[in-house]
Design a protein around this motif. Structure first.
Motif, PDB file in Angstrom:
ATOM      1  N   ALA A   8      35.409  24.311  51.057  1.00 28.93           N
ATOM      2  CA  ALA A   8      35.579  25.637  51.666  1.00 28.93           C
ATOM      3  C   ALA A   8      35.858  26.684  50.594  1.00 28.93           C
ATOM      4  CB  ALA A   8      36.712  25.615  52.692  1.00 28.93           C
ATOM      5  N   ALA A   9      36.691  26.342  49.615  1.00 26.06           N
ATOM      6  CA  ALA A   9      37.006  27.282  48.535  1.00 26.06           C
ATOM      7  C   ALA A   9      35.778  27.564  47.681  1.00 26.06           C
ATOM      8  CB  ALA A   9      38.144  26.732  47.677  1.00 26.06           C
ATOM      9  N   LEU A  10      35.041  26.529  47.335  1.00 24.75           N
ATOM     10  CA  LEU A  10      33.848  26.723  46.515  1.00 24.75           C
ATOM     11  C   LEU A  10      32.785  27.526  47.270  1.00 24.75           C
ATOM     12  CD1 LEU A  10      33.676  23.204  44.867  1.00 24.75           C
ATOM     13  CD2 LEU A  10      34.212  25.376  43.726  1.00 24.75           C
ATOM     14  N   ALA A  11      32.636  27.260  48.570  1.00 19.41           N
ATOM     15  CA  ALA A  11      31.679  28.020  49.378  1.00 19.41           C
ATOM     16  C   ALA A  11      32.093  29.483  49.454  1.00 19.41           C
ATOM     17  CB  ALA A  11      31.570  27.419  50.780  1.00 19.41           C
ATOM     18  N   ALA A  12      33.398  29.728  49.586  1.00 19.29           N
ATOM     19  CA  ALA A  12      33.889  31.106  49.646  1.00 19.29           C
ATOM     20  C   ALA A  12      33.578  31.833  48.347  1.00 19.29           C
ATOM     21  CB  ALA A  12      35.393  31.122  49.922  1.00 19.29           C
ATOM     22  N   LEU A  13      33.761  31.178  47.233  1.00 20.88           N
ATOM     23  CA  LEU A  13      33.509  31.808  45.942  1.00 20.88           C
ATOM     24  C   LEU A  13      32.027  31.841  45.581  1.00 20.88           C
ATOM     25  CD1 LEU A  13      36.438  30.268  43.886  1.00 20.88           C
ATOM     26  CD2 LEU A  13      36.250  32.609  44.777  1.00 20.88           C
ATOM     27  N   GLY A  14      31.209  31.135  46.353  1.00 25.38           N
ATOM     28  CA  GLY A  14      29.777  31.072  46.089  1.00 25.38           C
ATOM     29  C   GLY A  14      28.996  32.268  46.613  1.00 25.38           C
ATOM     30  N   GLN A  15      29.676  33.289  47.058  1.00 25.22           N
ATOM     31  CA  GLN A  15      29.032  34.513  47.539  1.00 25.22           C
ATOM     32  C   GLN A  15      29.476  35.656  46.630  1.00 25.22           C
ATOM     33  OE1 GLN A  15      30.007  37.498  49.060  1.00 25.22           O
ATOM     34  NE2 GLN A  15      27.963  38.033  49.759  1.00 25.22           N
ATOM     35  N   GLU A  16      28.538  36.483  46.204  1.00 26.20           N
ATOM     36  CA  GLU A  16      28.798  37.491  45.173  1.00 26.20           C
ATOM     37  C   GLU A  16      29.959  38.427  45.490  1.00 26.20           C
ATOM     38  OE1 GLU A  16      26.385  40.930  42.668  1.00 26.20           O
ATOM     39  OE2 GLU A  16      25.312  39.710  44.139  1.00 26.20           O
ATOM     40  N   THR A  17      29.994  39.012  46.669  1.00 23.45           N
ATOM     41  CA  THR A  17      31.056  39.962  47.007  1.00 23.45           C
ATOM     42  C   THR A  17      32.408  39.274  47.061  1.00 23.45           C
ATOM     43  OG1 THR A  17      29.493  41.320  48.238  1.00 23.45           O
ATOM     44  CG2 THR A  17      31.823  41.710  48.665  1.00 23.45           C
ATOM     45  N   ARG A  18      32.452  38.071  47.634  1.00 28.17           N
ATOM     46  CA  ARG A  18      33.722  37.345  47.703  1.00 28.17           C
ATOM     47  C   ARG A  18      34.213  36.964  46.305  1.00 28.17           C
ATOM     48  NH1 ARG A  18      31.329  35.200  52.567  1.00 28.17           N
ATOM     49  NH2 ARG A  18      30.656  33.317  51.504  1.00 28.17           N
ATOM     50  N   LEU A  19      33.317  36.593  45.433  1.00 30.21           N
ATOM     51  CA  LEU A  19      33.712  36.300  44.056  1.00 30.21           C
ATOM     52  C   LEU A  19      34.265  37.555  43.392  1.00 30.21           C
ATOM     53  CD1 LEU A  19      33.937  34.330  41.700  1.00 30.21           C
ATOM     54  CD2 LEU A  19      31.554  34.878  41.129  1.00 30.21           C
ATOM     55  N   ASP A  20      33.608  38.699  43.618  1.00 31.41           N
ATOM     56  CA  ASP A  20      34.102  39.971  43.066  1.00 31.41           C
ATOM     57  C   ASP A  20      35.492  40.305  43.605  1.00 31.41           C
ATOM     58  OD1 ASP A  20      31.742  40.282  41.646  1.00 31.41           O
ATOM     59  OD2 ASP A  20      30.881  41.737  43.051  1.00 31.41           O
ATOM     60  N   ILE A  21      35.706  40.084  44.893  1.00 34.49           N
ATOM     61  CA  ILE A  21      37.010  40.354  45.511  1.00 34.49           C
ATOM     62  C   ILE A  21      38.071  39.441  44.907  1.00 34.49           C
ATOM     63  CG2 ILE A  21      38.362  40.146  47.650  1.00 34.49           C
ATOM     64  CD1 ILE A  21      35.772  41.053  49.146  1.00 34.49           C
ATOM     65  N   ALA A  34      45.360  46.982  48.363  1.00 34.93           N
ATOM     66  CA  ALA A  34      45.259  47.298  49.793  1.00 34.93           C
ATOM     67  C   ALA A  34      43.857  46.984  50.293  1.00 34.93           C
ATOM     68  CB  ALA A  34      45.596  48.758  50.028  1.00 34.93           C
ATOM     69  N   ALA A  35      43.771  46.535  51.536  1.00 35.30           N
ATOM     70  CA  ALA A  35      42.501  46.112  52.119  1.00 35.30           C
ATOM     71  C   ALA A  35      41.418  47.183  51.995  1.00 35.30           C
ATOM     72  CB  ALA A  35      42.694  45.717  53.573  1.00 35.30           C
ATOM     73  N   GLY A  36      41.733  48.421  52.353  1.00 33.37           N
ATOM     74  CA  GLY A  36      40.746  49.498  52.282  1.00 33.37           C
ATOM     75  C   GLY A  36      40.288  49.786  50.867  1.00 33.37           C
ATOM     76  N   GLU A  37      41.181  49.641  49.930  1.00 32.50           N
ATOM     77  CA  GLU A  37      40.852  49.892  48.527  1.00 32.50           C
ATOM     78  C   GLU A  37      39.939  48.799  47.970  1.00 32.50           C
ATOM     79  OE1 GLU A  37      43.095  50.439  44.246  1.00 32.50           O
ATOM     80  OE2 GLU A  37      44.263  50.662  46.084  1.00 32.50           O
ATOM     81  N   ILE A  38      40.087  47.591  48.475  1.00 34.23           N
ATOM     82  CA  ILE A  38      39.228  46.485  48.026  1.00 34.23           C
ATOM     83  C   ILE A  38      37.771  46.830  48.286  1.00 34.23           C
ATOM     84  CG2 ILE A  38      38.569  44.083  48.447  1.00 34.23           C
ATOM     85  CD1 ILE A  38      41.562  43.532  48.996  1.00 34.23           C
ATOM     86  N   ALA A  39      37.476  47.303  49.500  1.00 34.32           N
ATOM     87  CA  ALA A  39      36.099  47.655  49.848  1.00 34.32           C
ATOM     88  C   ALA A  39      35.550  48.698  48.891  1.00 34.32           C
ATOM     89  CB  ALA A  39      36.033  48.154  51.291  1.00 34.32           C
ATOM     90  N   THR A  40      36.335  49.713  48.612  1.00 28.74           N
ATOM     91  CA  THR A  40      35.906  50.781  47.717  1.00 28.74           C
ATOM     92  C   THR A  40      35.656  50.245  46.315  1.00 28.74           C
ATOM     93  OG1 THR A  40      37.165  52.388  48.995  1.00 28.74           O
ATOM     94  CG2 THR A  40      36.556  53.025  46.752  1.00 28.74           C
ATOM     95  N   ARG A  41      36.566  49.441  45.824  1.00 26.72           N
ATOM     96  CA  ARG A  41      36.472  48.963  44.444  1.00 26.72           C
ATOM     97  C   ARG A  41      35.346  47.978  44.207  1.00 26.72           C
ATOM     98  NH1 ARG A  41      42.595  48.323  42.421  1.00 26.72           N
ATOM     99  NH2 ARG A  41      41.566  47.459  40.594  1.00 26.72           N
ATOM    100  N   VAL A  42      34.962  47.242  45.235  1.00 32.37           N
ATOM    101  CA  VAL A  42      33.828  46.319  45.054  1.00 32.37           C
ATOM    102  C   VAL A  42      32.526  46.893  45.594  1.00 32.37           C
ATOM    103  CG1 VAL A  42      35.285  44.255  45.001  1.00 32.37           C
ATOM    104  CG2 VAL A  42      34.225  44.960  47.154  1.00 32.37           C
ATOM    105  N   GLY A  43      32.593  48.103  46.134  1.00 33.14           N
ATOM    106  CA  GLY A  43      31.386  48.768  46.627  1.00 33.14           C
ATOM    107  C   GLY A  43      30.796  48.121  47.865  1.00 33.14           C
TER     108      GLY A  43
END
Length: 110
Positions: A8-21, A34-43
């Motif tokens: 589950a951890a490897l699958a979660a990290l196997g997606q580009e945006t999740r790895l960036d987060i 903060a949750a809202g800032e995460i979206a902004t910072r990873v685009g």
């Protein structure tokens, strides 16, 4: 950590945006982001980011922390350590000195 949790951890990290987060939260340390800032910072789009955060949380790689009305996310270093330990469990077939460079590379002074 067991096989199912590590997958589950490897699958979660196997997606580009999740790895960036995840990498963003590792850099942020215990302060988190903060949750809202995460979206902004990873685009990423906010509602999509929410889904990514949920997947990373279920994979025990991040955790939410309430800060008043704001939810901040922090990297769950215990979950990350457990994943690394699981991956290196049988490292080097009884020759631990061969694993030393990997251990040194993932060890920090934080």
């Amino acid at each position: 950590m067991d096989k199912k949790t590590s997958l589950a951890a490897l699958a979660a990290l196997g997606q580009e945006t999740r790895l960036d987060i995840f990498r963003l939260l590792v850099r942020a340390g215990q302060e988190g982001v903060a949750a809202g800032e995460i979206a902004t910072r990873v685009g990423a789009v906010q509602n999509t980011t929410s889904s990514h955060l949920k997947i990373l949380t279920h994979a025990a790689l991040i955790r939410p922390e309430r800060d008043g009305r704001t939810v901040r996310y922090v990297a769950d270093m215990t979950g990350f350590r457990d994943l690394l330990a699981y991956l290196m469990e049988d490292c080097c077939n009884g020759a631990p000195e061969l694993c030393r460079p990997v251990i040194n590379a993932v060890t920090c002074d934080c």
